[in-house]
Design a protein around this motif. Structure first.
Motif, mmCIF file in Angstrom:
data_model
loop_
_atom_site.group_PDB
_atom_site.id
_atom_site.type_symbol
_atom_site.label_atom_id
_atom_site.label_comp_id
_atom_site.label_asym_id
_atom_site.label_seq_id
_atom_site.Cartn_x
_atom_site.Cartn_y
_atom_site.Cartn_z
ATOM 1 N N ARG A 169 0.426 -2.568 -11.619
ATOM 2 C CA ARG A 169 0.382 -1.274 -12.313
ATOM 3 C C ARG A 169 -0.448 -0.233 -11.554
ATOM 4 O O ARG A 169 -0.712 0.853 -12.064
ATOM 5 N N ALA A 170 -0.781 -0.539 -10.292
ATOM 6 C CA ALA A 170 -1.627 0.396 -9.527
ATOM 7 C C ALA A 170 -0.818 1.534 -8.927
ATOM 8 O O ALA A 170 0.096 1.312 -8.134
ATOM 9 N N ASP A 171 -1.184 2.783 -9.304
ATOM 10 C CA ASP A 171 -0.633 3.949 -8.607
ATOM 11 C C ASP A 171 -1.311 4.087 -7.242
ATOM 12 O O ASP A 171 -0.719 4.549 -6.284
ATOM 13 N N ALA A 214 3.669 3.674 -5.034
ATOM 14 C CA ALA A 214 2.197 3.595 -4.978
ATOM 15 C C ALA A 214 1.643 4.078 -3.632
ATOM 16 O O ALA A 214 2.367 4.150 -2.632
ATOM 17 N N ILE A 215 0.344 4.386 -3.666
ATOM 18 C CA ILE A 215 -0.415 4.633 -2.422
ATOM 19 C C ILE A 215 -1.162 3.330 -2.137
ATOM 20 O O ILE A 215 -1.898 2.841 -3.004
ATOM 21 N N VAL A 216 -0.968 2.761 -0.962
ATOM 22 C CA VAL A 216 -1.602 1.472 -0.637
ATOM 23 C C VAL A 216 -2.536 1.652 0.557
ATOM 24 O O VAL A 216 -2.099 2.070 1.639
ATOM 25 N N ILE A 217 -3.806 1.359 0.338
ATOM 26 C CA ILE A 217 -4.789 1.456 1.423
ATOM 27 C C ILE A 217 -5.311 0.043 1.709
ATOM 28 O O ILE A 217 -5.944 -0.584 0.859
ATOM 29 N N VAL A 244 -4.213 -8.245 11.527
ATOM 30 C CA VAL A 244 -3.374 -7.932 10.362
ATOM 31 C C VAL A 244 -4.280 -7.581 9.172
ATOM 32 O O VAL A 244 -5.460 -7.919 9.156
ATOM 33 N N GLY A 245 -3.691 -6.938 8.186
ATOM 34 C CA GLY A 245 -4.451 -6.537 7.008
ATOM 35 C C GLY A 245 -4.398 -7.575 5.892
ATOM 36 O O GLY A 245 -3.981 -8.722 6.095
ATOM 37 N N ASP A 246 -4.806 -7.120 4.698
ATOM 38 C CA ASP A 246 -4.823 -7.993 3.517
ATOM 39 C C ASP A 246 -3.521 -7.898 2.723
ATOM 40 O O ASP A 246 -3.334 -8.624 1.754
ATOM 41 N N VAL A 247 -2.661 -6.930 3.112
ATOM 42 C CA VAL A 247 -1.426 -6.694 2.355
ATOM 43 C C VAL A 247 -0.239 -7.145 3.204
ATOM 44 O O VAL A 247 -0.250 -6.966 4.424
ATOM 45 N N GLU A 248 0.772 -7.711 2.563
ATOM 46 C CA GLU A 248 2.026 -8.046 3.270
ATOM 47 C C GLU A 248 2.713 -6.740 3.625
ATOM 48 O O GLU A 248 3.452 -6.161 2.805
ATOM 49 N N SER A 273 -1.263 2.494 4.476
ATOM 50 C CA SER A 273 -2.045 2.556 5.719
ATOM 51 C C SER A 273 -1.818 1.263 6.501
ATOM 52 O O SER A 273 -1.905 0.171 5.938
ATOM 53 N N PRO A 274 -1.503 1.377 7.787
ATOM 54 C CA PRO A 274 -1.267 0.175 8.583
ATOM 55 C C PRO A 274 -2.582 -0.472 9.042
ATOM 56 O O PRO A 274 -3.630 0.159 9.014
ATOM 57 N N VAL A 275 -2.506 -1.703 9.459
ATOM 58 C CA VAL A 275 -3.643 -2.379 10.116
ATOM 59 C C VAL A 275 -3.076 -3.029 11.380
ATOM 60 O O VAL A 275 -2.138 -3.822 11.275
#
Ligand code: NAP
Length: 282
Positions: free
Chosen positions: A201-203, A224-227, A239-243, A255-257
């Motif tokens: 449910r995160a915007d 959504a905005i994903v940071i 790599v980041g914490d997000v797929e 945002s990329p990592v």
């Protein structure tokens, strides 16, 4: 479905750098930053990035490297020396700290006017009351990236995963200051099996955990905005914490990592150094 717009941290960092150059040109002297870093690959890489940007901007920078078994007394003495040296305007101690160093004691030792990471209790308290002069560089970088989307935060559902003192907590305070409805998730949320529900449910989603691809792409709310703050090395690749690839199919901005939060954070270190200089000259 269209892919998310990339939040390019390098381009944003360049824009902030130009603004900082103008500010620096108006100062009567060169701000001086001192950095304590440790003999680890991550800390040494971060130091190299800080030195490069400071030199490009004309900020005086000196680093002191210590091994990870440095004695606490030696670190204390170094901080005291920088505290009392009027030619030093700011100091930055790399984290994570070696385990024999006590983060709270160390934070309290730094002159709050020279505290570039905003970790001294006085600076943490100011953040709590939305009166921070110098804040966590990473948290400020996250906010810069979010603000670059042009999306107003008031009333949005913001979810922060991770509650560390240098990232998760300060980011949450800054989101709150913008009147986002802010939820902080942590290890307890995950243990309770509730993480996915909150992320869905995160915007605005900010993830600072330090676990590769921990947040599944299919959990991201469309638009959504994903940071992604995470930095993880997997098979020699950062790599980041997000797929990322899966999340990119659903988010509006991501945002990329590498190349997202990192370069902006380094620029925030410089911005805070300029702020610290001004504070001491005021
Ligand atoms: P940290 O101090 O280790 O904090 C990690 C946070 O994640 C903690 O609050 C921890 O909660 C939480 N966590 C751990 N496991 C979890 C789980 N299963 N579910 C939910 N939350 C969980 O790390 P940090 O300093 O905040 O950094 C986080 C990441 O960001 C790291 O990868 C770091 O390298 C990166 N980083 C990047 C930048 C940049 O400029 N790009 C700057 C700083 C940090 P508990 O304490 O309750 O376990």
């Amino acid at each position: 479905m269209t892919q998310a717009q990339l939040l390019d941290g390098r381009t944003l960092a360049d824009r902030i750098k130009r603004q900082l150059s103008t500010q620096l040109a108006g100062l009567s002297a060169r701000p001086q930053l001192r950095v304590l870093y440790f003999e680890t690959p991550t800390s040494m890489t971060y130091w190299a990035a800080q030195r490069k940007v400071a030199q490009e901007l004309g900020i005086g920078i000196e680093g002191v490297m210590r091994s990870t078994d440095v004695a606490p007394d030696e670190v204390n003495q170094l901080i005291q020396q920088w505290n009392t040296d009027p030619s030093v305007h700011g100091m930055f101690v790399h984290q994570p700290l070696p385990k024999q160093l006590d983060a709270q004691r160390l934070s309290a030792l730094i002159d709050p006017r020279k505290d570039i990471e905003g970790i001294h209790p006085q600076n943490s308290a100011r953040r709590f009351f939305a009166k921070a002069r110098i804040g966590s560089c990473t948290a400020l970088a996250v906010m810069e990236l979010i603000e670059s989307t042009g999306v107003a935060l008031e009333g949005k559902e913001a979810v922060v995963v991770g509650h560390s003192e240098i990232v998760g907590r300060p980011v949450s305070m800054l989101l709150l200051d913008k009147l986002a409805t802010t939820t902080i998730c942590h290890v307890g949320t995950d243990k309770a099996g509730r993480l996915e529900d909150h992320v869905r449910r995160a915007d605005v989603l900010v993830v600072a955990v330090g676990r590769p691809h921990f947040i599944r792409g299919e959990w991201i709310k469309p638009g959504a905005i994903v940071i992604d703050v995470g930095i993880n090395v997997v098979n020699g690749r950062v790599v980041g914490d997000v797929e990322f690839e899966a999340a990119r199919q659903r988010a509006a901005f991501i945002s990329p990592v590498p190349g997202g939060v990192g370069p902006v954070t380094v620029m925030m270190v410089m911005k805070n150094t300029v702020e610290a200089y001004k504070l001491q000259k005021a």
